[in-house]
Scaffold this motif. Structure first.
Motif, PDB file in Angstrom:
ATOM      1  N   ALA A  48      32.710 -32.871  20.114  1.00  0.00           N
ATOM      2  CA  ALA A  48      31.808 -33.723  20.873  1.00  0.00           C
ATOM      3  C   ALA A  48      32.418 -34.267  22.160  1.00  0.00           C
ATOM      4  O   ALA A  48      31.923 -35.240  22.691  1.00  0.00           O
ATOM      5  CB  ALA A  48      31.342 -34.876  19.983  1.00  0.00           C
ATOM      6  N   THR A  49      33.467 -33.679  22.657  1.00  0.00           N
ATOM      7  CA  THR A  49      34.065 -34.148  23.901  1.00  0.00           C
ATOM      8  C   THR A  49      33.569 -33.308  25.069  1.00  0.00           C
ATOM      9  O   THR A  49      33.246 -32.143  24.914  1.00  0.00           O
ATOM     10  CB  THR A  49      35.605 -34.070  23.839  1.00  0.00           C
ATOM     11  OG1 THR A  49      35.967 -32.717  23.621  1.00  0.00           O
ATOM     12  CG2 THR A  49      36.161 -34.942  22.730  1.00  0.00           C
ATOM     13  N   ALA A  96      27.014 -46.561  27.818  1.00  0.00           N
ATOM     14  CA  ALA A  96      27.162 -45.212  27.267  1.00  0.00           C
ATOM     15  C   ALA A  96      27.862 -45.258  25.909  1.00  0.00           C
ATOM     16  O   ALA A  96      27.471 -44.544  24.976  1.00  0.00           O
ATOM     17  CB  ALA A  96      27.928 -44.322  28.242  1.00  0.00           C
ATOM     18  N   GLU A  97      28.878 -46.088  25.796  1.00  0.00           N
ATOM     19  CA  GLU A  97      29.589 -46.206  24.512  1.00  0.00           C
ATOM     20  C   GLU A  97      28.666 -46.782  23.446  1.00  0.00           C
ATOM     21  O   GLU A  97      28.661 -46.301  22.302  1.00  0.00           O
ATOM     22  CB  GLU A  97      30.832 -47.076  24.678  1.00  0.00           C
ATOM     23  CG  GLU A  97      31.924 -46.409  25.459  1.00  0.00           C
ATOM     24  CD  GLU A  97      33.094 -47.318  25.814  1.00  0.00           C
ATOM     25  OE1 GLU A  97      34.140 -46.770  26.204  1.00  0.00           O
ATOM     26  OE2 GLU A  97      32.964 -48.565  25.700  1.00  0.00           O
ATOM     27  N   ALA A 134      25.385 -46.586  23.354  1.00  0.00           N
ATOM     28  CA  ALA A 134      24.362 -45.574  23.045  1.00  0.00           C
ATOM     29  C   ALA A 134      24.907 -44.483  22.137  1.00  0.00           C
ATOM     30  O   ALA A 134      24.185 -43.913  21.321  1.00  0.00           O
ATOM     31  CB  ALA A 134      23.819 -44.968  24.339  1.00  0.00           C
ATOM     32  N   SER A 135      26.201 -44.204  22.271  1.00  0.00           N
ATOM     33  CA  SER A 135      26.805 -43.127  21.467  1.00  0.00           C
ATOM     34  C   SER A 135      27.354 -43.645  20.136  1.00  0.00           C
ATOM     35  O   SER A 135      27.772 -42.842  19.309  1.00  0.00           O
ATOM     36  CB  SER A 135      27.925 -42.451  22.255  1.00  0.00           C
ATOM     37  OG  SER A 135      29.037 -43.324  22.382  1.00  0.00           O
ATOM     38  N   GLY A 136      27.388 -44.948  19.972  1.00  0.00           N
ATOM     39  CA  GLY A 136      27.956 -45.507  18.756  1.00  0.00           C
ATOM     40  C   GLY A 136      29.452 -45.610  18.798  1.00  0.00           C
ATOM     41  O   GLY A 136      30.101 -45.904  17.811  1.00  0.00           O
ATOM     42  N   ASP A 137      30.041 -45.372  19.966  1.00  0.00           N
ATOM     43  CA  ASP A 137      31.495 -45.423  20.161  1.00  0.00           C
ATOM     44  C   ASP A 137      31.845 -46.751  20.799  1.00  0.00           C
ATOM     45  O   ASP A 137      31.351 -47.076  21.870  1.00  0.00           O
ATOM     46  CB  ASP A 137      31.943 -44.271  21.067  1.00  0.00           C
ATOM     47  CG  ASP A 137      33.444 -44.216  21.248  1.00  0.00           C
ATOM     48  OD1 ASP A 137      34.169 -44.939  20.540  1.00  0.00           O
ATOM     49  OD2 ASP A 137      33.885 -43.429  22.089  1.00  0.00           O
ATOM     50  N   GLU A 138      32.714 -47.500  20.154  1.00  0.00           N
ATOM     51  CA  GLU A 138      33.072 -48.803  20.694  1.00  0.00           C
ATOM     52  C   GLU A 138      34.066 -48.710  21.838  1.00  0.00           C
ATOM     53  O   GLU A 138      34.281 -49.662  22.563  1.00  0.00           O
ATOM     54  CB  GLU A 138      33.639 -49.697  19.583  1.00  0.00           C
ATOM     55  CG  GLU A 138      32.589 -49.983  18.514  1.00  0.00           C
ATOM     56  CD  GLU A 138      33.123 -50.861  17.411  1.00  0.00           C
ATOM     57  OE1 GLU A 138      34.100 -51.590  17.648  1.00  0.00           O
ATOM     58  OE2 GLU A 138      32.568 -50.801  16.315  1.00  0.00           O
TER      59      GLU A 138
END
Length: 137
Positions: A95-96, A127-128, A130-134
């Motif tokens: 996913a990168t 963006a983080e 929205a992606s669920g990435d903190e």
């Protein structure tokens, strides 16, 4: 003590794809077209396309010529190979986005670089989220 290693078709395919991606990345970083690189190594641009897609294996002598044309060591094309093999067994690792491989990611980075730094930080946080990435703080 002899090593017992028999490469599988998957291993060979991954190596071919990885080497091809590295050729494409370096060519693009230098601003060369496939035609220009092909001319430098005295082959047709269609062959460069096949190498870059991983459809064709690059022979050692040809890889050496490509390395010379792209001003890198032949070892450059194998850097990060272990990471690609890990991605093959871990779909989440795929996913990168690599701006050298993904035009949309490159456009996003160029646009983001032009934004006011405070707004840029907010856009990254959005963006983080929205992606669920903190993300990293």
């Amino acid at each position: 003590m002899a090593l017992d290693f028999t490469p599988t078709l998957l291993d060979e395919t991954l190596v071919n794809e990885h080497v091809g991606k590295r050729i494409r990345r370096r060519r693009r970083l230098l601003g060369l077209t496939q035609t220009q690189l092909a001319s430098a190594v005295e082959i047709r641009f269609q062959q460069i396309q096949k190498y870059e897609s991983g459809a064709n294996k690059v022979s050692a002598p040809r890889l050496y010529s490509i390395a010379q044309a792209l001003d890198v060591s032949p070892a450059y094309f194998y850097e990060g190979l272990e990471g690609d093999q890990a991605k093959a067994t871990n779909p989440a690792a795929q996913a990168t986005l690599d701006p050298a491989e993904d035009r949309q990611a490159a456009r996003m980075l160029i646009a983001l670089a032009k934004v006011n730094p405070i707004l840029r930080e907010r856009l990254i946080a959005l963006a983080e989220a929205a992606s669920g990435d903190e993300g990293e703080q």
